[in-house]
Design an enzyme around this catalytic site. Structure first.
Site, short mmCIF file in Angstrom:
data_model
loop_
_atom_site.label_atom_id
_atom_site.label_comp_id
_atom_site.label_asym_id
_atom_site.label_seq_id
_atom_site.Cartn_x
_atom_site.Cartn_y
_atom_site.Cartn_z
N SER A 23 28.64 34.38 29.83
CA SER A 23 28.63 35.55 30.42
C SER A 23 29.76 36.06 30.04
O SER A 23 30.81 34.65 30.32
CB SER A 23 28.23 35.51 31.81
N LYS A 24 30.53 36.78 31.02
CA LYS A 24 31.37 37.37 31.50
C LYS A 24 32.46 36.45 32.59
O LYS A 24 33.41 36.13 32.85
CB LYS A 24 31.68 39.13 32.14
#
Ligand code: GLU
Length: 506
Positions: A264-265
């Site tokens: 994920s970011k």
């Protein structure tokens, strides 16, 4: 050779393209090119609530930077266009009607509140509410399977909100073939009756996706694993329409570098690496996310790294230019299990690609950086500098730090190195060295090396006693490429000037 291979990358423009999305696009591109087929970009923007205006352009820019251009798509060879689902809105109702007519779909009038109440009721009993065969005709749900035709028509005419749901078959075993995962068996009783169309005139993802794949004559659907749960419904939709189904391939997830789950970011923010190809500015918050391009990565290194996230050629070779990837790529060699993202490996690819770039190309990238610092230098000189330092660089942005002494006279000297190497007798030795250097005619690297070393040997002192202070004088610290290469490059006058400077300032 004509090829029937037609694949599409079908992102929803809900934000910047995550590297997982870029990898999906890349595998589609490689597959298309390998089979001399067509790579299509289709923008799936039916969900207006999640639409982000600058995302579509971002996707197009990202594919452009990655050098994986689409053959058909928005504003390009619009043979099967438009390629934006919001511009195809008018098209889908007809297909929902076909399914209604064939008995593969039905109207449902349940309100959001009613459905919520069903959900809550189930929860209390520790169950999950699924809208499907086991409750759709029991009378508690309001749909055209239980209402009379008249009532259905009346509700529609009086403007009642409705959806059209797919009527999943009961007591069947679906046998699905996935190009990567092999045979998958699904009990249709576990499927819910997904919504295909809403009374606001918009299809859902499922209907629009299948209709468009059919109309655009897609031969292979290559997409992320997160769409695997939709595979049974999509396969059933082809059966329901009586259309030939494309082949399906679901790509493995890209996993976090540490721990479990999808990359994920947040992982990128925490561990200090981008998860997007290009930097992205959130239109609403103004937040900027880092991108590989802006972080200094070469797009071919980035692409090579991505290609290996879930695929391998079955040999030891790791460096593949795009054309080589096209040759080698095979869905059969894509793994079923998730691919762990490794930020160090990305750097490694970047470093490898740095060495494959020509001095000419790197010089063209370095010149503007020098110009920004107010340094103007002959291109041929800069090229020589690049050639002597690129081995130790990962990014073009490292160049100046590794080579500033080729352009500017040092004004500071590393105190630790000074303490260790600049002794009481050093200034006198350096003065003598200036005289030796002044007398050298052939100022090539090999000749200065020969003469200076001979002079040191003649003095019967250790080489370090001269070489370390000399390096300190020229570079400001004990680092940098071969010292006599530096001397030859900066020339006699500057070499002497720097030694005298050091005598004065240290
Ligand atoms: N619009 C879907 C997405 O955002 C496409 C899924 C598919 O390729 O079928 O990923």
């Amino acid at each position: 050779m004509e090829s029937n291979v037609r694949v599409r990358f079908a992102p929803s423009p809900t934000g910047p393209l995550h590297i997982g999305g870029v990898r999906t696009a890349l595998y589609n591109y490689l597959f298309a090119k390998k089979h001399k087929g067509t790579f299509i970009l289709r923008i799936e923007d039916t969900d207006q609530t999640r639409y982000v205006a600058n995302a579509e352009q971002y996707i197009i820019d990202a594919l452009h930077w990655c050098n994986i251009p689409f053959d058909e798509g928005p504003q390009k060879n619009e043979k099967f266009g438009p390629y934006k689902q919001s511009e195809r809105k008018h098209l889908y109702k007809k297909y929902a009607d076909i399914l209604l007519e064939k008995g593969w779909a039905y109207y449902a009038f349940d309100t959001a509140e009613q459905l919520d109440a069903h959900r809550k009721g189930h929860e209390i009993e520790g169950k999950t509410f699924i809208y499907n065969w086991h409750n759709r005709e029991k009378g508690r749900l309001v749909n055209s399977l239980v209402l009379s035709d008249d009532e259905v028509q009346q509700r529609i005419h009086s403007g009642d909100k409705y959806v059209i749901r797919f009527k999943s078959p009961q007591h069947e075993t679906l046998i699905l073939e996935d190009e990567i995962r092999g045979t998958i068996k699904i009990d249709t009783n576990t499927l819910d009756d997904k919504i295909l169309f809403k009374s606001d005139g918009m299809p859902t993802y499922h209907l629009a996706n299948i209709v468009d794949d059919h109309l655009m004559e897609i031969s292979h659907v290559i997409r992320g694993e997160e769409w695997l749960p939709s595979f049974p419904l999509h396969s059933l939709l082809y059966t329901a329409f009586g259309w030939k189904s494309p082949k399906f391939a679901h790509l493995p997830l890209i996993l976090k570098p540490v721990g479990k789950g999808k990359l994920s970011k947040r992982d990128g923010d925490k561990l200090g690496f981008p998860v997007f190809p290009l930097a992205y500015t959130n239109e609403i918050t103004g937040d900027v996310s880092r991108g590989y391009k802006e972080d200094g990565y070469f797009s071919d290194a980035f692409i090579n790294m991505l290609a290996f996230l879930g695929w391998n050629p079955g040999t030891e070779q790791e460096i593949f230019l795009l054309e080589e990837l096209v040759q080698e790529f095979d869905l059969k060699r894509v793994s079923k299990s998730g691919a762990k993202f490794n930020p160090d490996k990305t750097k490694w690819f970047q470093q490898q690609y740095m060495q494959t770039k020509s001095d000419e190309e790197l010089t063209d990238l370095f010149l503007p950086i020098l110009a920004e610092k107010g340094i103007t230098s002959e291109k041929s000189y800069v090229k020589q500098v690049v050639s002597s330092i690129k081995e130790r660089a990962i990014f073009v942005d490292d160049f100046f730090g590794l080579s500033s002494f080729f352009f500017v006279t040092p004004t500071t000297y590393d105190p630790k190195n000074v303490k260790k190497n600049w002794k009481q007798e050093t200034p006198e030795l350096m003065q003598e060295l200036v005289v030796v250097i002044a007398s050298i005619e052939d100022f090539s690297s090999t000749n200065t090396e020969k003469i200076i070393k001979e002079w040191i040997s003649g003095k019967e002192i250790g080489f370090g006693k001269v070489m370390q202070p000399l390096r300190l004088s020229l570079v400001g610290k004990l680092a940098g490429p071969h010292l006599f290469d530096i001397i030859a490059m900066i020339g006699k006058k500057e070499t002497i000037h720097r030694i005298e400077n050091a005598i004065k300032n240290i």
